[in-house]
Motif scaffolding. Structure first.
Motif, PDB file in Angstrom:
ATOM      1  N   GLU A 163       0.824  -1.201   0.000  1.00 37.41           N
ATOM      2  CA  GLU A 163       0.000   0.000   0.000  1.00 37.41           C
ATOM      3  C   GLU A 163       0.864   1.258   0.000  1.00 37.41           C
ATOM      4  O   GLU A 163       0.574   2.227  -0.700  1.00 37.41           O
ATOM      5  CB  GLU A 163      -0.933   0.004   1.210  1.00 37.41           C
ATOM      6  N   THR A 164       1.955   1.231   0.795  1.00 37.86           N
ATOM      7  CA  THR A 164       2.848   2.389   0.846  1.00 37.86           C
ATOM      8  C   THR A 164       3.471   2.652  -0.518  1.00 37.86           C
ATOM      9  O   THR A 164       3.518   3.794  -0.990  1.00 37.86           O
ATOM     10  CB  THR A 164       3.962   2.159   1.893  1.00 37.86           C
ATOM     11  N   ILE A 165       3.931   1.593  -1.176  1.00 37.08           N
ATOM     12  CA  ILE A 165       4.530   1.730  -2.508  1.00 37.08           C
ATOM     13  C   ILE A 165       3.500   2.243  -3.500  1.00 37.08           C
ATOM     14  O   ILE A 165       3.786   3.108  -4.338  1.00 37.08           O
ATOM     15  CB  ILE A 165       5.101   0.379  -2.974  1.00 37.08           C
ATOM     16  N   ALA A 166       2.280   1.721  -3.408  1.00 42.42           N
ATOM     17  CA  ALA A 166       1.230   2.079  -4.359  1.00 42.42           C
ATOM     18  C   ALA A 166       0.785   3.525  -4.228  1.00 42.42           C
ATOM     19  O   ALA A 166       0.179   4.071  -5.140  1.00 42.42           O
ATOM     20  CB  ALA A 166       0.031   1.142  -4.187  1.00 42.42           C
ATOM     21  N   LEU A 167       1.090   4.174  -3.102  1.00 44.12           N
ATOM     22  CA  LEU A 167       0.593   5.531  -2.854  1.00 44.12           C
ATOM     23  C   LEU A 167       1.662   6.607  -3.021  1.00 44.12           C
ATOM     24  O   LEU A 167       1.360   7.790  -2.837  1.00 44.12           O
ATOM     25  CB  LEU A 167       0.021   5.623  -1.434  1.00 44.12           C
ATOM     26  N   THR A 168       2.899   6.239  -3.348  1.00 38.39           N
ATOM     27  CA  THR A 168       4.008   7.198  -3.346  1.00 38.39           C
ATOM     28  C   THR A 168       4.605   7.367  -4.730  1.00 38.39           C
ATOM     29  O   THR A 168       4.850   6.388  -5.441  1.00 38.39           O
ATOM     30  CB  THR A 168       5.113   6.731  -2.364  1.00 38.39           C
ATOM     31  N   ASP A 169       4.837   8.627  -5.123  1.00 38.29           N
ATOM     32  CA  ASP A 169       5.533   8.916  -6.368  1.00 38.29           C
ATOM     33  C   ASP A 169       7.027   8.674  -6.156  1.00 38.29           C
ATOM     34  O   ASP A 169       7.633   9.291  -5.273  1.00 38.29           O
ATOM     35  CB  ASP A 169       5.303  10.370  -6.777  1.00 38.29           C
ATOM     36  N   PRO A 170       7.648   7.782  -6.933  1.00 36.05           N
ATOM     37  CA  PRO A 170       9.038   7.395  -6.645  1.00 36.05           C
ATOM     38  C   PRO A 170      10.054   8.512  -6.852  1.00 36.05           C
ATOM     39  O   PRO A 170      11.091   8.518  -6.204  1.00 36.05           O
ATOM     40  CB  PRO A 170       9.289   6.229  -7.620  1.00 36.05           C
ATOM     41  N   LEU A 171       9.788   9.458  -7.751  1.00 31.76           N
ATOM     42  CA  LEU A 171      10.778  10.511  -8.012  1.00 31.76           C
ATOM     43  C   LEU A 171      10.769  11.577  -6.922  1.00 31.76           C
ATOM     44  O   LEU A 171      11.809  11.934  -6.380  1.00 31.76           O
ATOM     45  CB  LEU A 171      10.503  11.161  -9.377  1.00 31.76           C
ATOM     46  N   THR A 172       9.590  12.092  -6.593  1.00 29.24           N
ATOM     47  CA  THR A 172       9.501  13.246  -5.694  1.00 29.24           C
ATOM     48  C   THR A 172       9.240  12.874  -4.247  1.00 29.24           C
ATOM     49  O   THR A 172       9.446  13.695  -3.351  1.00 29.24           O
ATOM     50  CB  THR A 172       8.371  14.187  -6.151  1.00 29.24           C
ATOM     51  N   GLY A 173       8.774  11.650  -3.996  1.00 25.39           N
ATOM     52  CA  GLY A 173       8.414  11.254  -2.643  1.00 25.39           C
ATOM     53  C   GLY A 173       7.060  11.778  -2.193  1.00 25.39           C
ATOM     54  O   GLY A 173       6.631  11.510  -1.074  1.00 25.39           O
ATOM     55  N   LEU A 174       6.362  12.519  -3.060  1.00 24.43           N
ATOM     56  CA  LEU A 174       5.019  12.987  -2.732  1.00 24.43           C
ATOM     57  C   LEU A 174       4.016  11.850  -2.892  1.00 24.43           C
ATOM     58  O   LEU A 174       4.322  10.801  -3.442  1.00 24.43           O
ATOM     59  CB  LEU A 174       4.614  14.138  -3.659  1.00 24.43           C
ATOM     60  N   LYS A 175       2.785  12.083  -2.431  1.00 22.73           N
ATOM     61  CA  LYS A 175       1.720  11.144  -2.715  1.00 22.73           C
ATOM     62  C   LYS A 175       1.454  11.137  -4.224  1.00 22.73           C
ATOM     63  O   LYS A 175       1.683  12.131  -4.915  1.00 22.73           O
ATOM     64  CB  LYS A 175       0.445  11.526  -1.963  1.00 22.73           C
ATOM     65  N   ASN A 176       0.962  10.000  -4.717  1.00 23.63           N
ATOM     66  CA  ASN A 176       0.765   9.892  -6.153  1.00 23.63           C
ATOM     67  C   ASN A 176      -0.694  10.098  -6.548  1.00 23.63           C
ATOM     68  O   ASN A 176      -1.546  10.417  -5.733  1.00 23.63           O
ATOM     69  CB  ASN A 176       1.300   8.554  -6.673  1.00 23.63           C
ATOM     70  N   ARG A 177      -0.966   9.883  -7.815  1.00 21.36           N
ATOM     71  CA  ARG A 177      -2.298  10.149  -8.361  1.00 21.36           C
ATOM     72  C   ARG A 177      -3.373   9.286  -7.711  1.00 21.36           C
ATOM     73  O   ARG A 177      -4.485   9.747  -7.465  1.00 21.36           O
ATOM     74  CB  ARG A 177      -2.269   9.912  -9.874  1.00 21.36           C
ATOM     75  N   ARG A 178      -3.067   8.033  -7.424  1.00 20.03           N
ATOM     76  CA  ARG A 178      -4.064   7.141  -6.822  1.00 20.03           C
ATOM     77  C   ARG A 178      -4.448   7.629  -5.422  1.00 20.03           C
ATOM     78  O   ARG A 178      -5.618   7.641  -5.050  1.00 20.03           O
ATOM     79  CB  ARG A 178      -3.518   5.707  -6.768  1.00 20.03           C
ATOM     80  N   PHE A 179      -3.444   8.013  -4.628  1.00 19.21           N
ATOM     81  CA  PHE A 179      -3.744   8.539  -3.298  1.00 19.21           C
ATOM     82  C   PHE A 179      -4.572   9.812  -3.407  1.00 19.21           C
ATOM     83  O   PHE A 179      -5.497  10.039  -2.619  1.00 19.21           O
ATOM     84  CB  PHE A 179      -2.441   8.823  -2.553  1.00 19.21           C
ATOM     85  N   LEU A 180      -4.231  10.636  -4.397  1.00 25.92           N
ATOM     86  CA  LEU A 180      -4.975  11.870  -4.597  1.00 25.92           C
ATOM     87  C   LEU A 180      -6.449  11.575  -4.883  1.00 25.92           C
ATOM     88  O   LEU A 180      -7.341  12.222  -4.329  1.00 25.92           O
ATOM     89  CB  LEU A 180      -4.365  12.655  -5.759  1.00 25.92           C
ATOM     90  N   GLN A 181      -6.719  10.610  -5.765  1.00 22.10           N
ATOM     91  CA  GLN A 181      -8.105  10.277  -6.100  1.00 22.10           C
ATOM     92  C   GLN A 181      -8.867   9.837  -4.854  1.00 22.10           C
ATOM     93  O   GLN A 181     -10.020  10.236  -4.639  1.00 22.10           O
ATOM     94  CB  GLN A 181      -8.127   9.165  -7.153  1.00 22.10           C
ATOM     95  N   GLU A 182      -8.241   9.014  -4.027  1.00 22.39           N
ATOM     96  CA  GLU A 182      -8.909   8.552  -2.810  1.00 22.39           C
ATOM     97  C   GLU A 182      -9.146   9.714  -1.846  1.00 22.39           C
ATOM     98  O   GLU A 182     -10.222   9.817  -1.237  1.00 22.39           O
ATOM     99  CB  GLU A 182      -8.063   7.468  -2.136  1.00 22.39           C
ATOM    100  N   SER A 183      -8.161  10.595  -1.701  1.00 22.09           N
ATOM    101  CA  SER A 183      -8.311  11.741  -0.807  1.00 22.09           C
ATOM    102  C   SER A 183      -9.392  12.682  -1.312  1.00 22.09           C
ATOM    103  O   SER A 183     -10.138  13.270  -0.518  1.00 22.09           O
ATOM    104  CB  SER A 183      -6.985  12.489  -0.694  1.00 22.09           C
ATOM    105  N   LEU A 184      -9.491  12.831  -2.622  1.00 22.71           N
ATOM    106  CA  LEU A 184     -10.512  13.691  -3.204  1.00 22.71           C
ATOM    107  C   LEU A 184     -11.902  13.153  -2.892  1.00 22.71           C
ATOM    108  O   LEU A 184     -12.803  13.907  -2.490  1.00 22.71           O
ATOM    109  CB  LEU A 184     -10.294  13.784  -4.709  1.00 22.71           C
TER     110      LEU A 184
END
Length: 325
Positions: free
Chosen positions: A162-183
């Motif tokens: 889950e942690t890998i699936a939610l993190t953008d590997p380059l910047t370390g920010l949350k990724n698009r999938r996490f954003l969709q869930e948070s939205l």
């Protein structure tokens, strides 16, 4: 729902084309520890872990749309206790009264098939190493330790995925999938409490020319530096995510239209004044604030249209979607 289906020896639920649970039988309620009101009218993905949501999106939805049915899909549902309940799912798409529904049955699985397969593969490797040379026997001892560790790590596998699936590997920010869930979470909160929130989309101006002129390593450095700036300037409650390419998104809880424009302008000015390594950049920003009529898609679309307006009208500026209406 008739009694035979309600107490069938397998779980049953029906979802709309948008994934909202329309009906559920008592067997599934008992399996997951919910009452009927606890599951009806909720999105099916609210009963899936992030990893299973990813699998659901990449396999279940495309397959059901293409073939009209899915057979023997292995995943886990979240019980009311938050424990995972492994199940085998069959689904079929049907039309009733002009509406599309997806009817599903699930059978509870007591064994973690994937982990069991992993352990069996490890055992096979052990047997091969027993027949190898003395050097291989040293590896076998290490493999024994690995085998013991794997058994202890089974409970941690899903969390790590889950942690890998939610993190953008380059910047370390949350990724698009996490954003969709948070939205979706913030929209649901708004619908319950009317607590407003806003969305900002950032796009680096002329980013392609940076990559073309200085190379992708420099472009990556700029993305990393911008991510660090956005994270440092954000409040603790804000969501900062990389949306893709040179686009970043901020979700600003408890933020009105006026506040969002002011915050966006503060970010724009800060970015313009801050060196990104040896380089300077500007950003175009589109903002949108939730309304009663908005879904996650319409809110993103409004912010994106505002961003397009900023880019089309000179870049390095902020546009709120309300100005386009």
């Amino acid at each position: 729902m008739d009694t035979q289906l309600d107490f069938a020896p397998c779980g049953y639920f029906s979802i709309s084309s948008k994934g909202i649970i329309q009906s559920v039988n008592q067997t599934l309620l008992n399996m997951l520890g919910y009452d009927r009101n606890g599951m009806l009218d909720r999105h099916i993905e609210s009963f899936l872990s992030v990893t299973n949501k990813l699998f659901f999106h990449t396999y279940f939805y495309p397959f059901i749309q293409l073939y009209g049915q899915v057979s023997e899909l292995y995943l886990s549902l979240k019980a009311s206790s938050q424990l995972d309940v492994p199940v085998l799912l069959n689904g079929v798409r049907q039309e009733r009264n002009g509406e599309i529904f997806i009817d599903c049955v699930v059978v509870e699985m007591r064994k973690r098939l994937e982990h069991e397969k992993d352990i069996l593969q490890t055992k096979k490797r052990l047997e091969e190493l027993y027949q190898a040379t003395n050097e291989a026997n040293k590896k076998l001892e290490l493999l024994h330790q690995e085998y013991e560790i794997k058994q202890q790590e089974l409970m941690n596998v899903n969390h790590q995925l889950e942690t890998i699936a939610l993190t953008d590997p380059l910047t370390g920010l949350k990724n698009r999938r996490f954003l969709q869930e948070s939205l979706l979470t913030n929209i649901a909160l708004f619908q319950r409490t009317q607590l407003s929130f806003s969305l900002l989309i950032f796009d680096i101006d002329h980013f392609k020319s940076i990559n073309d002129t200085y190379g992708h390593p420099v472009g990556d450095l700029v993305l990393i530096k911008l991510a660090q700036l956005l994270k440092a300037e954000a409040r603790e409650i804000d969501i900062v995510a990389r949306y893709g390419g040179e686009e970043f998104i901020l979700i600003l809880p408890n933020t009105t239209q006026e506040d969002s424009s002011r915050i966006a302008e503060r970010y724009r000015s800060k970015i313009e004044a801050t060196p990104m390594g040896e380089y300077r950049i500007t950003t175009s920003i589109g903002a949108a604030t939730i309304t009663q009529e908005d879904s996650d898609q319409t809110l993103l679309q409004k912010a994106d249209q505002a961003l397009y307006y900023s880019k089309a009208n000179g870049r390095n500026r902020v546009t709120h979607a309300i100005a386009l209406t």
